[in-house]
Design a protein around this motif. Structure first.
Motif, PDB file in Angstrom:
ATOM      1  N   TRP A   8      -6.683 -11.930   3.624  1.00 49.24           N
ATOM      2  CA  TRP A   8      -5.288 -11.500   3.662  1.00 49.24           C
ATOM      3  C   TRP A   8      -5.126 -10.023   3.286  1.00 49.24           C
ATOM      4  CZ3 TRP A   8      -3.998  -9.402  -0.924  1.00 49.24           C
ATOM      5  CH2 TRP A   8      -4.725  -9.835  -2.049  1.00 49.24           C
ATOM      6  N   ALA A   9      -6.198  -9.410   2.754  1.00 45.97           N
ATOM      7  CA  ALA A   9      -6.072  -8.069   2.171  1.00 45.97           C
ATOM      8  C   ALA A   9      -6.248  -6.951   3.184  1.00 45.97           C
ATOM      9  CB  ALA A   9      -7.073  -7.905   1.033  1.00 45.97           C
ATOM     10  N   SER A  10      -6.339  -7.259   4.466  1.00 46.82           N
ATOM     11  CA  SER A  10      -6.523  -6.228   5.470  1.00 46.82           C
ATOM     12  C   SER A  10      -5.313  -5.302   5.523  1.00 46.82           C
ATOM     13  CB  SER A  10      -6.747  -6.867   6.846  1.00 46.82           C
ATOM     14  OG  SER A  10      -5.624  -7.655   7.198  1.00 46.82           O
ATOM     15  N   GLY A  11      -5.542  -4.080   5.995  1.00 44.87           N
ATOM     16  CA  GLY A  11      -4.459  -3.124   6.137  1.00 44.87           C
ATOM     17  C   GLY A  11      -4.193  -2.298   4.901  1.00 44.87           C
ATOM     18  N   ARG A  12      -5.027  -2.412   3.870  1.00 42.32           N
ATOM     19  CA  ARG A  12      -4.799  -1.676   2.630  1.00 42.32           C
ATOM     20  C   ARG A  12      -5.340  -0.257   2.758  1.00 42.32           C
ATOM     21  NH1 ARG A  12      -9.013  -4.946   2.295  1.00 42.32           N
ATOM     22  NH2 ARG A  12     -10.983  -4.230   1.409  1.00 42.32           N
ATOM     23  N   ALA A  13      -4.822   0.620   1.925  1.00 43.60           N
ATOM     24  CA  ALA A  13      -5.241   2.028   1.927  1.00 43.60           C
ATOM     25  C   ALA A  13      -5.327   2.516   0.490  1.00 43.60           C
ATOM     26  CB  ALA A  13      -4.248   2.881   2.720  1.00 43.60           C
ATOM     27  N   TRP A  14      -6.420   3.149   0.138  1.00 43.20           N
ATOM     28  CA  TRP A  14      -6.642   3.637  -1.219  1.00 43.20           C
ATOM     29  C   TRP A  14      -6.277   5.117  -1.332  1.00 43.20           C
ATOM     30  CZ3 TRP A  14      -7.688   1.125  -5.622  1.00 43.20           C
ATOM     31  CH2 TRP A  14      -8.205  -0.175  -5.547  1.00 43.20           C
ATOM     32  N   ASN A  15      -5.683   5.468  -2.480  1.00 47.25           N
ATOM     33  CA  ASN A  15      -5.457   6.857  -2.878  1.00 47.25           C
ATOM     34  C   ASN A  15      -4.768   7.660  -1.779  1.00 47.25           C
ATOM     35  OD1 ASN A  15      -6.667   6.804  -5.567  1.00 47.25           O
ATOM     36  ND2 ASN A  15      -8.590   6.412  -4.494  1.00 47.25           N
ATOM     37  N   GLN A  16      -3.579   7.179  -1.431  1.00 43.11           N
ATOM     38  CA  GLN A  16      -2.775   7.825  -0.405  1.00 43.11           C
ATOM     39  C   GLN A  16      -1.638   8.634  -1.045  1.00 43.11           C
ATOM     40  OE1 GLN A  16      -3.638   7.323   3.091  1.00 43.11           O
ATOM     41  NE2 GLN A  16      -5.433   6.681   1.900  1.00 43.11           N
ATOM     42  N   THR A  17      -1.155   9.639  -0.323  1.00 41.72           N
ATOM     43  CA  THR A  17      -0.011  10.417  -0.790  1.00 41.72           C
ATOM     44  C   THR A  17       1.238   9.998  -0.045  1.00 41.72           C
ATOM     45  OG1 THR A  17      -0.513  12.168   0.809  1.00 41.72           O
ATOM     46  CG2 THR A  17      -1.410  12.405  -1.421  1.00 41.72           C
ATOM     47  N   TYR A  18       2.369  10.119  -0.745  1.00 45.53           N
ATOM     48  CA  TYR A  18       3.654   9.709  -0.180  1.00 45.53           C
ATOM     49  C   TYR A  18       4.715  10.693  -0.660  1.00 45.53           C
ATOM     50  CZ  TYR A  18       7.993   7.098   0.359  1.00 45.53           C
ATOM     51  OH  TYR A  18       9.270   6.739   0.681  1.00 45.53           O
ATOM     52  N   ARG A  19       5.646  11.028   0.225  1.00 48.06           N
ATOM     53  CA  ARG A  19       6.736  11.939  -0.137  1.00 48.06           C
ATOM     54  C   ARG A  19       8.023  11.400   0.478  1.00 48.06           C
ATOM     55  NH1 ARG A  19       6.045  18.211   1.125  1.00 48.06           N
ATOM     56  NH2 ARG A  19       5.107  18.227  -0.960  1.00 48.06           N
ATOM     57  N   ARG A  20       9.060  11.280  -0.338  1.00 49.29           N
ATOM     58  CA  ARG A  20      10.348  10.754   0.135  1.00 49.29           C
ATOM     59  C   ARG A  20      11.007  11.706   1.125  1.00 49.29           C
ATOM     60  NH1 ARG A  20      14.613   8.848  -3.925  1.00 49.29           N
ATOM     61  NH2 ARG A  20      15.290   7.792  -2.027  1.00 49.29           N
ATOM     62  N   GLY A  21      10.846  12.990   0.918  1.00 54.69           N
ATOM     63  CA  GLY A  21      11.476  13.983   1.776  1.00 54.69           C
ATOM     64  C   GLY A  21      10.852  15.334   1.541  1.00 54.69           C
ATOM     65  N   LEU A  38      11.837  17.984   0.158  1.00 53.58           N
ATOM     66  CA  LEU A  38      12.110  18.599  -1.138  1.00 53.58           C
ATOM     67  C   LEU A  38      11.636  17.739  -2.305  1.00 53.58           C
ATOM     68  CD1 LEU A  38      15.701  20.011  -0.478  1.00 53.58           C
ATOM     69  CD2 LEU A  38      13.491  21.157  -0.205  1.00 53.58           C
ATOM     70  N   SER A  39      11.032  16.625  -2.028  1.00 53.20           N
ATOM     71  CA  SER A  39      10.575  15.712  -3.078  1.00 53.20           C
ATOM     72  C   SER A  39       9.125  16.003  -3.445  1.00 53.20           C
ATOM     73  CB  SER A  39      10.695  14.256  -2.608  1.00 53.20           C
ATOM     74  OG  SER A  39      12.025  13.939  -2.271  1.00 53.20           O
ATOM     75  N   ASN A  40       8.762  15.628  -4.660  1.00 58.95           N
ATOM     76  CA  ASN A  40       7.378  15.769  -5.094  1.00 58.95           C
ATOM     77  C   ASN A  40       6.487  14.773  -4.368  1.00 58.95           C
ATOM     78  OD1 ASN A  40       8.006  17.786  -6.961  1.00 58.95           O
ATOM     79  ND2 ASN A  40       8.450  16.285  -8.571  1.00 58.95           N
ATOM     80  N   VAL A  41       5.245  15.160  -4.181  1.00 54.11           N
ATOM     81  CA  VAL A  41       4.266  14.263  -3.570  1.00 54.11           C
ATOM     82  C   VAL A  41       3.865  13.201  -4.593  1.00 54.11           C
ATOM     83  CG1 VAL A  41       1.942  14.089  -2.619  1.00 54.11           C
ATOM     84  CG2 VAL A  41       3.417  15.992  -1.969  1.00 54.11           C
ATOM     85  N   ILE A  42       3.833  11.966  -4.159  1.00 53.34           N
ATOM     86  CA  ILE A  42       3.411  10.844  -5.000  1.00 53.34           C
ATOM     87  C   ILE A  42       2.059  10.352  -4.483  1.00 53.34           C
ATOM     88  CG2 ILE A  42       3.907   8.475  -5.729  1.00 53.34           C
ATOM     89  CD1 ILE A  42       6.870   9.098  -5.401  1.00 53.34           C
ATOM     90  N   ARG A  43       1.092  10.252  -5.370  1.00 49.28           N
ATOM     91  CA  ARG A  43      -0.194   9.661  -4.992  1.00 49.28           C
ATOM     92  C   ARG A  43      -0.257   8.248  -5.563  1.00 49.28           C
ATOM     93  NH1 ARG A  43      -5.158  10.925  -3.107  1.00 49.28           N
ATOM     94  NH2 ARG A  43      -4.615  13.138  -2.938  1.00 49.28           N
ATOM     95  N   VAL A  44      -0.483   7.286  -4.697  1.00 54.54           N
ATOM     96  CA  VAL A  44      -0.536   5.885  -5.124  1.00 54.54           C
ATOM     97  C   VAL A  44      -1.987   5.419  -5.081  1.00 54.54           C
ATOM     98  CG1 VAL A  44       1.815   5.410  -4.376  1.00 54.54           C
ATOM     99  CG2 VAL A  44      -0.057   5.000  -2.785  1.00 54.54           C
ATOM    100  N   ASP A  45      -2.329   4.526  -6.015  1.00 57.40           N
ATOM    101  CA  ASP A  45      -3.707   4.033  -6.081  1.00 57.40           C
ATOM    102  C   ASP A  45      -4.053   3.173  -4.877  1.00 57.40           C
ATOM    103  OD1 ASP A  45      -4.063   5.320  -8.496  1.00 57.40           O
ATOM    104  OD2 ASP A  45      -3.495   3.561  -9.685  1.00 57.40           O
ATOM    105  N   LEU A  46      -3.199   2.207  -4.586  1.00 54.47           N
ATOM    106  CA  LEU A  46      -3.486   1.256  -3.514  1.00 54.47           C
ATOM    107  C   LEU A  46      -2.194   0.922  -2.795  1.00 54.47           C
ATOM    108  CD1 LEU A  46      -5.459  -0.650  -2.052  1.00 54.47           C
ATOM    109  CD2 LEU A  46      -5.103  -2.313  -3.884  1.00 54.47           C
ATOM    110  N   LEU A  47      -2.247   0.911  -1.468  1.00 57.54           N
ATOM    111  CA  LEU A  47      -1.038   0.768  -0.665  1.00 57.54           C
ATOM    112  C   LEU A  47      -1.296  -0.128   0.526  1.00 57.54           C
ATOM    113  CD1 LEU A  47       1.844   1.810   0.285  1.00 57.54           C
ATOM    114  CD2 LEU A  47       0.592   3.649   1.443  1.00 57.54           C
TER     115      LEU A  47
END
Length: 311
Positions: free
Chosen positions: A212-225, A227-236
């Protein structure tokens, strides 16, 4: 009869599964009639007889929906009059195997004795384990002993039919609720755990065994917009919008704690669900961590598919 005390979710589930297996061991060879000719003797079981029991169970599984390695090992354990090794199969594999063995036997009930030392704070663990057993194995769970205020006397739930596909013949992990996938078909993933993070490495090793765990991504960056700060998430899980964060001791400090809460809020405002686990949880109770992640990913995946279908 299962007795539970000082539980974790996985330990309670395993206690319940072992109690059900104990009944099947006592009723052997009713569920493997071909083995009757080899049982009932007074002498100690020979290696030849054990091998024959193992082969008979594999033959039965080949002509049915049973998972051969589990059925064969349970048959041998029953023939020898001993419990199945706790670390031989993961809870989900044991539950799937037992669901097939109890199918058509009416509405069996597992009676669970709750120890007096069982605290009120641990009730959700007991209830969650009972719901898991009811849903996966298809039996009722009845609590006796110390009353659980949040439960009814009898929990009866309708179990889904056992899955048609069988898990492959690989040795599963010691705990967790994963279907094991073949080593040559690892669950698809993007990115990698951080090479210096033992917790990320441990979690990825467990997730590789979960279909069931397929499609996961490790250590990805995310930004709301922009002007927003970059968020790095451990697992997504991007499609399901699930985030898993692993927190070290520094995350308990005031500034880090507040920053984490702000990150979580930003993610939640954009529709993400966030789970946080400590390094200690990953190290000491990886099975419970996997179960919680699985529940979230499956629930979000189901909602996404339902919305797509409606659209």
């Amino acid at each position: 009869m299962a007795i539970i005390e000082a539980p974790t979710l996985v330990s309670v589930i395993m206690s319940m599964l072992q109690a059900i297996e104990a009944v099947k061991i006592k009723t052997f060879p009713e569920w493997l009639p071909a083995a009757r000719a080899l049982t009932g003797g007074d002498s100690s079981p020979s290696a030849t007889a054990v091998a024959a029991i193992h082969a008979l169970a594999l033959t039965e599984a080949a002509h049915s929906q049973h998972y051969g390695p589990y059925l064969a090992d349970l048959a041998v354990a029953a023939f020898l009059g001993q419990p199945l090794a706790e670390d031989r199969f993961a809870p989900e594999i044991r539950a799937n195997g037992l669901a097939r063995l109890v199918a058509g036997s009416g509405q069996p009930v597992l009676v669970v004795t709750v120890a007096a030392a069982f605290s009120d704070d641990e009730e959700p663990t007991a209830i969650g384990a009972a719901q898991w057993i009811c849903g996966r194995v298809g039996i009722g769970v009845w609590f006796v002993g110390k009353p659980l205020a949040a439960t009814q006397d009898l929990l009866l739930m309708t179990a889904p039919p056992p899955p048609a596909s069988r898990p492959p013949a690989t040795r599963p992990p010691q705990s967790g609720s994963c279907n094991v996938v073949a080593p040559d078909r690892p669950a698809p993933t993007t990115g990698r755990p951080h090479p210096t993070s033992d917790s990320e490495q441990r979690l990825e090793a467990a997730l590789q065994r979960c279909d069931w765990a397929s499609g996961r991504a490790w250590n990805q960056t995310y930004r709301r917009g922009p002007l927003s700060n970059v968020i790095r998430v451990d697992l997504l899980w991007p499609h399901e919008k699930c985030v898993v964060e692993i927190d070290g001791a520094d995350h308990r400090r005031s500034k880090k704690y507040l920053a984490d809460r702000r990150r979580d809020v930003d993610l939640q405002l954009d529709g993400y669900a966030v789970l946080r686990f400590t390094n200690e949880q990953i190290r000491d109770d990886i099975g419970a961590v996997i179960i919680q992640i699985e529940h979230l990913v499956r629930a979000r995946r189901g909602n996404t598919e339902a919305q797509h279908h409606v659209g």
